[in-house]
Design an enzyme around this catalytic site. Structure first.
Site, short mmCIF file in Angstrom:
data_model
loop_
_atom_site.label_atom_id
_atom_site.label_comp_id
_atom_site.label_asym_id
_atom_site.label_seq_id
_atom_site.Cartn_x
_atom_site.Cartn_y
_atom_site.Cartn_z
N SER A 1 23.55 43.67 41.80
CA SER A 1 24.57 42.89 40.91
C SER A 1 25.91 43.49 40.75
O SER A 1 25.72 44.88 40.67
CB SER A 1 23.66 42.42 39.67
N TYR B 1 18.06 46.13 33.01
CA TYR B 1 18.34 45.38 34.13
C TYR B 1 19.61 46.05 35.01
O TYR B 1 19.51 46.00 36.04
CB TYR B 1 18.89 43.82 33.59
N1 LIG Z 1 22.21 34.56 38.56
C1 LIG Z 1 23.25 35.60 38.51
O1 LIG Z 1 24.09 35.31 37.60
C2 LIG Z 1 23.03 36.68 39.34
C3 LIG Z 1 23.93 37.51 39.32
C4 LIG Z 1 23.69 38.72 40.10
C5 LIG Z 1 22.52 39.06 40.32
N2 LIG Z 1 21.45 38.21 40.40
C6 LIG Z 1 20.25 38.52 41.03
O2 LIG Z 1 20.27 37.90 42.07
C7 LIG Z 1 18.54 37.45 42.50
C8 LIG Z 1 18.16 36.16 42.29
O3 LIG Z 1 18.47 35.58 40.94
P1 LIG Z 1 18.58 34.14 40.51
O4 LIG Z 1 19.60 33.97 39.93
O5 LIG Z 1 18.62 33.29 42.03
O6 LIG Z 1 17.39 33.59 39.74
P2 LIG Z 1 16.46 32.42 39.56
O7 LIG Z 1 17.19 31.20 39.90
O8 LIG Z 1 15.67 32.89 38.26
O9 LIG Z 1 15.33 32.65 40.74
C9 LIG Z 1 14.59 33.82 40.97
C10 LIG Z 1 13.69 33.75 41.88
O10 LIG Z 1 12.87 34.93 41.90
C11 LIG Z 1 11.60 34.88 41.98
N3 LIG Z 1 10.56 35.64 41.11
C12 LIG Z 1 10.68 35.68 39.68
N4 LIG Z 1 9.82 36.55 39.16
C13 LIG Z 1 9.22 36.80 40.34
C14 LIG Z 1 7.97 37.57 40.52
N5 LIG Z 1 7.41 38.45 39.47
N6 LIG Z 1 7.33 37.81 41.80
C15 LIG Z 1 7.55 37.04 42.78
N7 LIG Z 1 8.92 36.25 42.71
C16 LIG Z 1 9.45 36.26 41.52
C17 LIG Z 1 11.45 33.28 41.30
O11 LIG Z 1 10.27 32.29 41.98
P3 LIG Z 1 8.93 31.99 41.17
O12 LIG Z 1 9.36 31.86 39.77
O13 LIG Z 1 8.16 30.98 41.94
O14 LIG Z 1 8.20 33.29 41.16
C18 LIG Z 1 12.56 32.51 41.81
O15 LIG Z 1 12.43 32.08 43.21
C19 LIG Z 1 17.98 38.28 41.27
O16 LIG Z 1 17.54 39.55 41.87
C20 LIG Z 1 19.03 38.61 40.28
O17 LIG Z 1 18.79 39.93 39.56
C21 LIG Z 1 21.61 37.02 39.75
#
Ligand SMILES: NC(=O)c1ccc[n+]([C@@H]2O[C@H](COP(=O)([O-])OP(=O)(O)OC[C@H]3O[C@@H](n4cnc5c(N)ncnc54)[C@H](OP(=O)(O)O)[C@@H]3O)[C@@H](O)[C@H]2O)c1
Length: 253
Positions: free
Chosen positions: A133, A145
């Site tokens: 991130s 985080y």
């Molecule tokens: N959105 C942002 O602004 C942002 C910015 C920078 C970086 N990121 C990073 O991008 C990545 C993806 O995040 P996102 O924004 O796409 O979030 P999201 O929409 O909440 O998706 C998160 C995914 O991770 C899975 N997950 C969560 N906990 C888990 C666990 N204990 N075991 C296995 N799978 C798990 C969830 O699936 P299930 O619930 O089905 O397990 C879901 O598919 C993360 O690493 C986040 O830190 C996000």
């Protein structure tokens, strides 16, 4: 047909990776907790494999590790995407919750990367995209985080260096705020954030894959966030800490 294993493909950036990689001709291995959403996505994508696993649980990571080590069915691209944020101060958050986040955001990334690299190195080809991130490149506020994402970025840069010339590429993908389920799951109110700050998950994935082709190790989607990171490196760390503290009082991932 090359194979890609994507963690967290049931929502957000992971779902965008899974759909895009399927379109690009990859066979997909999908890993997350929600079996219903995983099976629906697998059906949508054709013949994708599904592994239902909570990646914060070392026992449940075993089948994923074994799949990555199965040289009869090599994985050519690993996308360590699953990750969670949090809400509330470090000192007021139950240790168990912080530990689960560490297991998912850090230990699972280390273990899965460790499982897949020997085969890739032997084959002289492969790629690992670790979703860090922008938060991992700047100071946070009382935040595990931010620390977890700094670790992911540092690991990825170090591995990319160590693997130079082997045909195996490692990328730290560092998106800024992206429209996904991430903030709602963490209980963050993002109403303050102007639309200008937000990225689209498909755009993030497209930038990452283009950067992987070009062997860009730290991929920062969008000029906006490239400018933020560059500016944060040019000014004294004490100033970026000051800005982070003010932003952090509104949103504390
Ligand atoms: N959105 C942002 O602004 C942002 C910015 C920078 C970086 N990121 C990073 O991008 C990545 C993806 O995040 P996102 O924004 O796409 O979030 P999201 O929409 O909440 O998706 C998160 C995914 O991770 C899975 N997950 C969560 N906990 C888990 C666990 N204990 N075991 C296995 N799978 C798990 C969830 O699936 P299930 O619930 O089905 O397990 C879901 O598919 C993360 O690493 C986040 O830190 C996000």
């Amino acid at each position: 047909m090359p194979t890609a294993l994507v963690t967290g493909p049931t929502a957000g950036i992971g779902a965008a990776f899974a759909r895009r990689l399927a379109k690009d001709g990859y066979h997909l291995v999908l890993v997350a907790r929600d079996a219903e959403r995983l099976n629906a996505l697998a059906q949508e994508l054709g013949d994708a494999e599904v592994i239902v696993a909570d990646l914060s649980d070392p026992q449940q990571r075993r089948p994923v590790v074994e799949r990555l080590q199965d040289e009869q069915r090599p994985v050519h691209l690993l996308v360590n995407n699953a990750g969670i944020g949090g809400q509330g101060d470090f000192w007021a958050t139950p240790f168990e919750k912080l530990h689960r986040q560490l297991e998912l955001n850090v230990t699972a990334v280390m273990e899965l990367t460790h499982a897949v690299l020997p085969g890739m190195k032997q084959r002289g080809a492969g790629g690992v995209i670790n979703v860090a991130s922008v938060a991992g490149l700047t100071p946070g506020r009382g935040s595990t985080y931010t620390a977890s994402k700094s670790w992911v970025a540092a690991l990825s840069e170090g591995l990319a260096n160590g693997l130079r010339g082997t045909g195996v590429r490692v990328q730290a993908l560092c998106p800024g705020y992206t429209h996904t389920e991430f903030h709602a799951r963490a209980g963050m109110d993002m109403a303050w954030a102007p639309e200008l700050l937000w990225l689209d998950a498909d755009f993030v994935v497209d930038s990452s894959l283009k950067d992987l082709q070009r062997d860009v190790v730290v991929s920062i989607p969008s000029l906006r966030y490239k400018a933020v990171v560059t500016a944060s490196r040019l000014v004294p760390r004490s100033l970026t800490r000051f800005v982070a503290a003010r932003l952090g009082s509104r949103s504390r991932p």
